[in-house]
Design an enzyme around this catalytic site. Structure first.
Site, short mmCIF file in Angstrom:
data_model
loop_
_atom_site.label_atom_id
_atom_site.label_comp_id
_atom_site.label_asym_id
_atom_site.label_seq_id
_atom_site.Cartn_x
_atom_site.Cartn_y
_atom_site.Cartn_z
CB ALA A 65 34.76 40.60 46.04
N GLY A 110 39.02 37.28 45.39
CA GLY A 110 38.70 37.22 43.96
C GLY A 110 39.91 37.45 43.08
CD GLU A 113 37.48 33.19 44.16
OE1 GLU A 113 37.11 34.33 44.51
OE2 GLU A 113 36.71 32.22 44.09
CD GLU A 133 37.68 34.75 49.29
OE1 GLU A 133 38.61 34.17 49.89
OE2 GLU A 133 37.73 35.01 48.08
#
Ligand code: COA
Length: 309
Positions: A65, A110, A113, A133
């Protein structure tokens, strides 16, 4: 369709989506997540596309992200962002067309992911994976905790999640996070394309059904997964375009007449559908059989519409 931070090309029935923000290592800002959402809808709806490759421009697949955007967000904004990302990633995961992540570099946060939301991951020798994270004091928000656990098991998932460490492509392969590592100098996108062509030589409906039942089976207890499989097979048979036209016509006619009989709700129709039962059983049992049959016919008709190839 116009995209800000990705490119989309279609060739030989394969769509290649390339996240294209190389100066920021393809970090997922709001606009890139929105682009990904639009792109997956576009390729799912495009009849000329049978398989999808997702990759990144430059030296990263996706480095997570966008941290600079995250910093400015309130808790409510972050929640909304996570929900939106989860929905977009789920559209990749539930695509009836196979999706391969061609991981060309960093797949962090992300990015890892997103790769896990794809059906298959092929990594270049230089790729790096991780869920860092916790180093920022947050947890993976796009479903990574769940998908990582399913892919590599609880112990290994927790190790990656709790340490935030990065692993290289060989380690990712060893623990089952990636399907294949391509040698240095070989193109990861070419390798993904070759695997897709192997898949696309098979029946498209069978591919869609495999993805569907694997997805659904992974989310439920094994007993329910068995039932899911049966339903999936039935839908596959009913939808199979490879069946001869005569067989398809026959099936459609049977469904049509069964539906008409059931819709009329005439006990005589139940007798016609169930000649022995209609005569032998009491009208109440015949009516119950008719109701059950209606549910099944309507269910099949709905399922027929659901897989959108
Ligand atoms: N969000 C926003 N920008 C990012 C980013 C992210 N997740 N990851 C990298 N970038 C940007 C950097 O800020 C830098 O931009 P700048 O040149 O304008 O300063 C550019 O991408 C290149 O990154 P840089 O750190 O200089 O490259 P590097 O090779 O030294 O390190 C990484 C690469 C991936 C190890 C490092 O960028 C990193 O740790 N990124 C964050 C990964 C992360 O924590 N992701 C999860 C977020 S929840």
């Amino acid at each position: 369709m116009a995209y800000h931070f990705l490119t989309l090309e279609v060739a030989d029935r394969v769509a290649t989506i390339t996240v294209n923000r190389p100066d920021k290592l393809n970090a997922l800002n709001d606009a890139t997540v929105a682009d990904l959402g639009k792109a997956i809808e576009e390729v799912r709806a495009n009849g000329a596309v049978a398989g999808i490759i997702l990759t990144g421009a430059g030296r990263a697949f996706v480095a997570g992200a966008d941290i600079s955007e995250l910093r400015a967000k309130s808790a409510t904004d972050a929640y909304t962002l996570a929900r939106r990302g989860q929905e977009v990633f789920r559209r990749f995961e539930t695509s009836p067309k196979p999706v391969i992540a061609a991981v060309n570099g960093f797949a962090l946060g992300g990015g890892c992911e997103l790769a896990m939301a794809c059906h298959i991951r092929i990594a270049s020798e230089s790729a790096k994976f991780g869920q860092p994270e916790v180093k920022l004091g947050v947890i993976p928000g796009y479903g990574g905790t769940q998908r990582l656990t399913r892919l590599v098991g609880r112990g290994r998932a927790l190790q990656l999640l709790l340490t935030g460490e990065m692993v290289d492509a060989q380690e990712a392969y060893r623990i089952g996070l990636v399907n294949r590592v391509v040698a240095a100098g070989e193109s990861v996108v070419d390798a993904a394309r070759a695997m897709l062509q192997q898949m696309l030589a098979n029946g498209p409906l069978a591919l869609a059904q495999c993805i569907d039942v694997v997805n659904r089976g992974a989310d439920v207890a094994i007993e329910s997964a068995g039932i899911t499989l049966l339903k999936g097979d039935l839908t596959g048979i009913l939808k199979a375009r490879t069946l001869s036209r005569a067989v398809m016509r026959n099936i459609r006619q049977n469904l049509f007449f069964a539906f008409i009989y059931n819709a009329l709700g005439v006990p005589v129709a139940a007798g016609a559908l169930y000649p022995i039962f209609g005569i032998l059983l009491s009208p109440i049992i015949a009516a119950a059989a008719m109701a059950l049959s209606s549910v099944s016919v309507v269910g099949n008709a709905l399922r027929l519409r659901r897989v959108n190839l």
